[in-house]
Write a protein that holds these residues in place. Structure first.
Motif, PDB file in Angstrom:
ATOM      1  N   ARG A  74     -42.810  55.823 -21.843  1.00 45.02           N
ATOM      2  CA  ARG A  74     -42.041  55.540 -23.065  1.00 45.02           C
ATOM      3  C   ARG A  74     -42.661  54.351 -23.786  1.00 45.02           C
ATOM      4  N   PRO A  75     -43.865  54.487 -24.296  1.00 47.31           N
ATOM      5  CA  PRO A  75     -44.520  53.332 -24.916  1.00 47.31           C
ATOM      6  C   PRO A  75     -43.746  52.809 -26.127  1.00 47.31           C
ATOM      7  N   ASN A  76     -43.697  51.514 -26.233  1.00 43.33           N
ATOM      8  CA  ASN A  76     -43.039  50.844 -27.352  1.00 43.33           C
ATOM      9  C   ASN A  76     -43.867  49.609 -27.693  1.00 43.33           C
ATOM     10  N   PRO A  77     -45.001  49.816 -28.381  1.00 46.06           N
ATOM     11  CA  PRO A  77     -45.916  48.702 -28.638  1.00 46.06           C
ATOM     12  C   PRO A  77     -45.213  47.510 -29.274  1.00 46.06           C
ATOM     13  N   GLY A  78     -45.550  46.348 -28.750  1.00 42.81           N
ATOM     14  CA  GLY A  78     -44.937  45.111 -29.213  1.00 42.81           C
ATOM     15  C   GLY A  78     -43.796  44.633 -28.346  1.00 42.81           C
ATOM     16  N   ALA A  79     -43.342  45.476 -27.415  1.00 40.38           N
ATOM     17  CA  ALA A  79     -42.193  45.117 -26.583  1.00 40.38           C
ATOM     18  C   ALA A  79     -42.588  44.134 -25.485  1.00 40.38           C
ATOM     19  N   ALA A  80     -41.633  43.289 -25.126  1.00 41.65           N
ATOM     20  CA  ALA A  80     -41.759  42.437 -23.943  1.00 41.65           C
ATOM     21  C   ALA A  80     -40.568  42.721 -23.046  1.00 41.65           C
ATOM     22  N   TYR A  81     -40.822  42.754 -21.739  1.00 40.32           N
ATOM     23  CA  TYR A  81     -39.771  43.071 -20.784  1.00 40.32           C
ATOM     24  C   TYR A  81     -39.735  42.027 -19.672  1.00 40.32           C
ATOM     25  N   ASN A  82     -38.533  41.530 -19.376  1.00 38.29           N
ATOM     26  CA  ASN A  82     -38.343  40.763 -18.152  1.00 38.29           C
ATOM     27  C   ASN A  82     -38.265  41.742 -16.988  1.00 38.29           C
ATOM     28  N   VAL A  83     -39.036  41.464 -15.949  1.00 32.60           N
ATOM     29  CA  VAL A  83     -39.072  42.349 -14.786  1.00 32.60           C
ATOM     30  C   VAL A  83     -38.575  41.547 -13.580  1.00 32.60           C
ATOM     31  N   CYS A  84     -37.311  41.805 -13.218  1.00 29.15           N
ATOM     32  CA  CYS A  84     -36.677  41.075 -12.126  1.00 29.15           C
ATOM     33  C   CYS A  84     -35.514  41.918 -11.617  1.00 29.15           C
ATOM     34  N   ASP A  85     -34.953  41.516 -10.483  1.00 31.71           N
ATOM     35  CA  ASP A  85     -33.814  42.256  -9.956  1.00 31.71           C
ATOM     36  C   ASP A  85     -32.511  41.714 -10.554  1.00 31.71           C
ATOM     37  N   ASP A  86     -31.396  42.178 -10.017  1.00 32.15           N
ATOM     38  CA  ASP A  86     -30.091  41.864 -10.604  1.00 32.15           C
ATOM     39  C   ASP A  86     -29.463  40.590 -10.057  1.00 32.15           C
ATOM     40  N   ASP A  87     -30.113  39.913  -9.121  1.00 25.44           N
ATOM     41  CA  ASP A  87     -29.422  38.873  -8.361  1.00 25.44           C
ATOM     42  C   ASP A  87     -30.256  37.599  -8.228  1.00 25.44           C
ATOM     43  N   PRO A  88     -30.311  36.781  -9.273  1.00 24.82           N
ATOM     44  CA  PRO A  88     -30.964  35.477  -9.117  1.00 24.82           C
ATOM     45  C   PRO A  88     -30.243  34.691  -8.022  1.00 24.82           C
ATOM     46  N   ALA A  89     -31.006  34.021  -7.175  1.00 22.45           N
ATOM     47  CA  ALA A  89     -30.372  33.394  -6.013  1.00 22.45           C
ATOM     48  C   ALA A  89     -31.131  32.145  -5.588  1.00 22.45           C
ATOM     49  N   PRO A  90     -30.435  31.221  -4.931  1.00 17.75           N
ATOM     50  CA  PRO A  90     -31.107  30.041  -4.375  1.00 17.75           C
ATOM     51  C   PRO A  90     -32.118  30.465  -3.310  1.00 17.75           C
ATOM     52  N   PRO A  91     -33.284  29.845  -3.272  1.00 13.68           N
ATOM     53  CA  PRO A  91     -34.312  30.265  -2.318  1.00 13.68           C
ATOM     54  C   PRO A  91     -33.878  30.117  -0.865  1.00 13.68           C
ATOM     55  N   GLU A  92     -33.020  29.137  -0.575  1.00 17.33           N
ATOM     56  CA  GLU A  92     -32.588  28.947   0.817  1.00 17.33           C
ATOM     57  C   GLU A  92     -31.731  30.123   1.299  1.00 17.33           C
ATOM     58  N   ASP A  93     -31.046  30.792   0.352  1.00 20.03           N
ATOM     59  CA  ASP A  93     -30.242  31.954   0.739  1.00 20.03           C
ATOM     60  C   ASP A  93     -31.135  33.104   1.195  1.00 20.03           C
ATOM     61  N   VAL A  94     -32.275  33.250   0.538  1.00 17.60           N
ATOM     62  CA  VAL A  94     -33.201  34.333   0.886  1.00 17.60           C
ATOM     63  C   VAL A  94     -33.779  34.110   2.280  1.00 17.60           C
ATOM     64  N   ILE A  95     -34.201  32.883   2.554  1.00 16.98           N
ATOM     65  CA  ILE A  95     -34.730  32.562   3.888  1.00 16.98           C
ATOM     66  C   ILE A  95     -33.652  32.762   4.945  1.00 16.98           C
ATOM     67  N   GLY A  96     -32.445  32.329   4.620  1.00 21.25           N
ATOM     68  CA  GLY A  96     -31.352  32.480   5.576  1.00 21.25           C
ATOM     69  C   GLY A  96     -31.058  33.944   5.869  1.00 21.25           C
ATOM     70  N   HIS A  97     -31.126  34.791   4.852  1.00 24.91           N
ATOM     71  CA  HIS A  97     -30.848  36.212   5.063  1.00 24.91           C
ATOM     72  C   HIS A  97     -31.959  36.862   5.885  1.00 24.91           C
ATOM     73  N   ALA A  98     -33.186  36.430   5.666  1.00 28.40           N
ATOM     74  CA  ALA A  98     -34.299  36.965   6.468  1.00 28.40           C
ATOM     75  C   ALA A  98     -34.086  36.647   7.946  1.00 28.40           C
ATOM     76  N   ALA A  99     -33.668  35.422   8.235  1.00 24.99           N
ATOM     77  CA  ALA A  99     -33.395  35.048   9.631  1.00 24.99           C
ATOM     78  C   ALA A  99     -32.252  35.875  10.204  1.00 24.99           C
ATOM     79  N   GLU A 100     -31.236  36.102   9.390  1.00 27.19           N
ATOM     80  CA  GLU A 100     -30.088  36.897   9.837  1.00 27.19           C
ATOM     81  C   GLU A 100     -30.522  38.325  10.182  1.00 27.19           C
TER      82      GLU A 100
END
Length: 286
Positions: free
Chosen positions: A197-223
Motif C-alpha cells: 500500500r505505497p503512500n509516498p511521503g508518509a512517515a510511520y512510527n513502528v512500535c508496539d502498543d505498550d511503552p514500558a519502563p526498561p526494568e519491567d522488561v528485564i523483570g519479566h524476562a527473569a520471571e
C-alpha cells in the motif's frame, strides 16, 4: 514483472523482511561490508554485494524497490553520499523506497506521547543526524519515499534472556523512564504492508502498543525463566556505556495508530510480554 529489492545495509530488520519477499518470487540484492555476512546472505537467498567497494550498477538498474537501513555518520548519509545522484535519476521509475529511521528524532518528551506530527526535536547527536538524513532523502524530487521511525528493536538473538541467565542483567531504574519497542517480525510485516500500500511521503512510527519502563522488561524476562529478579540499580549509580546512558536521556511513549490504521497492520507481538514469550518458545531466547 519480477520485483527487485535493493537493500542498503541488509541487517537485522531487512533480513526479517527477506523471506516474506522471496516467498513471492522477488529478487533481493543486499549490501554488506563483511565477506562472512555476504555468504550468510547468499545462503538465505539474497544476492550479496560487498559495499561500498562493490559494483551496484546491475542492482540499481534492476531495482523496483529500495530499502535503506544504513545509518548516517559524521559525514552524512552513506547511501546518499555514494549513490544519491543515481537514485535521484531513477526516482520516477521506482515503485517504493523505504528509509529506516528512529523514534530518537522526536527527542525527550518526559514520558509524554508522540505522533508522526510531533515536531522533530532530537536531543542526541545520533537523533540529529537522523533528522538530517530524513530531510536529505525527502529532498529528492519524485522519490516514492516512506520513512519508518523504529522504536527499540528486539528479536531472535537480541533479547534480555542471556544476560538474565548469566546473572549480569540489572534493572536500571530512572523514575518516569519509559521506552517503546518493536519485535523484528513486526517491522518486517509493516514494511511488507507499506510495499503493498505505497503512500509516498508518509512517515510511520513502528512500535508496539505498550511503552514500558526498561526494568519491567528485564523483570519479566527473569520471571519467564523462573530466575530471581535481577537487582535494582539507580540510574545515577549504574555502570553503563556512554551509548547506553544516552538512551536514558529521552523518555517518551510512541503512538502507532497511523501504522495500524493506514497499513492495516495487526501486531504479531503487541507488547513485550508476548514478544518475550515467543522468543523463549522459539529458540530458548538466545
Amino acid at each position: 514483472m519480477t520485483k527487485t529489492l535493493l537493500s542498503f545495509g541488509h541487517g537485522f530488520s531487512a533480513r526479517a523482511l527477506s523471506p516474506l519477499l522471496l516467498a513471492r518470487g522477488w529478487t533481493i540484492h543486499g549490501t554488506t561490508r563483511s565477506p562472512d555476512k555476504a555468504e550468510a546472505l547468499r545462503s538465505e537467498g539474497v544476492t550479496p554485494i560487498l559495499w561500498p567497494d562493490g559494483d551496484l550498477s546491475a542492482a540499481l538498474e534492476s531495482a523496483t524497490h529500495i530499502l535503506i537501513s544504513a545509518g548516517p555518520d559524521a559525514d552524512g548519509d552513506p547511501v546518499l553520499n555514494q549513490c544519491g545522484d543515481r537514485i535521484a535519476a531513477m526516482a520516477s521509475r521506482l515503485e517504493w523506497v523505504g528509509y529506516l529511521s528512529t523514534t530518537g528524532v522526536y527527542g525527550d518528551h518526559q514520558g509524554g506521547w508522540v505522533t508522526e506530527d510531533t515536531p522533530l526535536t532530537p536531543s542526541t547527536r545520533r537523533g540529529k543526524m537522523r533528522v538530517d538524513a530524513e530531510a536529505a532523502w525527502q529532498a529528492i524530487p519524485g522519490l516514492p519515499l516512506h520513512i519508518f521511525r523504529l522504536a527499540g528493536i528486539y528479536g531472535p538473538g537480541r533479547g534480555p534472556f542471556e544476560k538474565v541467565r548469566q546473572g549480569t542483567a540489572q534493572r536500571i531504574v530512572k523514575p518516569g523512564q519509559v521506552f517503546s519497542r518493536i519485535h523484528v517480525d513486526d517491522i518486517a510485516q509493516v514494511l511488507l504492508a507499506s510495499i503493498d500500500r505505497p503512500n509516498p511521503g508518509a512517515a510511520y512510527n513502528v512500535c508496539d502498543d505498550d511503552p514500558a519502563p526498561p526494568e519491567d522488561v528485564i523483570g519479566h524476562a527473569a520471571e519467564l525463566l523462573g530466575l530471581p529478579l535481577p537487582p535494582e540499580v539507580p540510574f545515577d549509580e549504574a555502570d553503563m556505556t556512554p551509548m547506553a546512558r544516552s538512551f536514558y536521556a529521552e523518555s517518551k511513549r510512541v503512538d502507532n495508530s497511523r501504522m495500524k490504521n493506514e497499513l492495516g497492520v495487526t501486531l504479531i507481538h503487541p507488547d513485550y510480554r508476548t514478544g518475550l514469550r515467543a522468543l523463549l518458545e522459539q529458540d530458548g531466547g538466545a
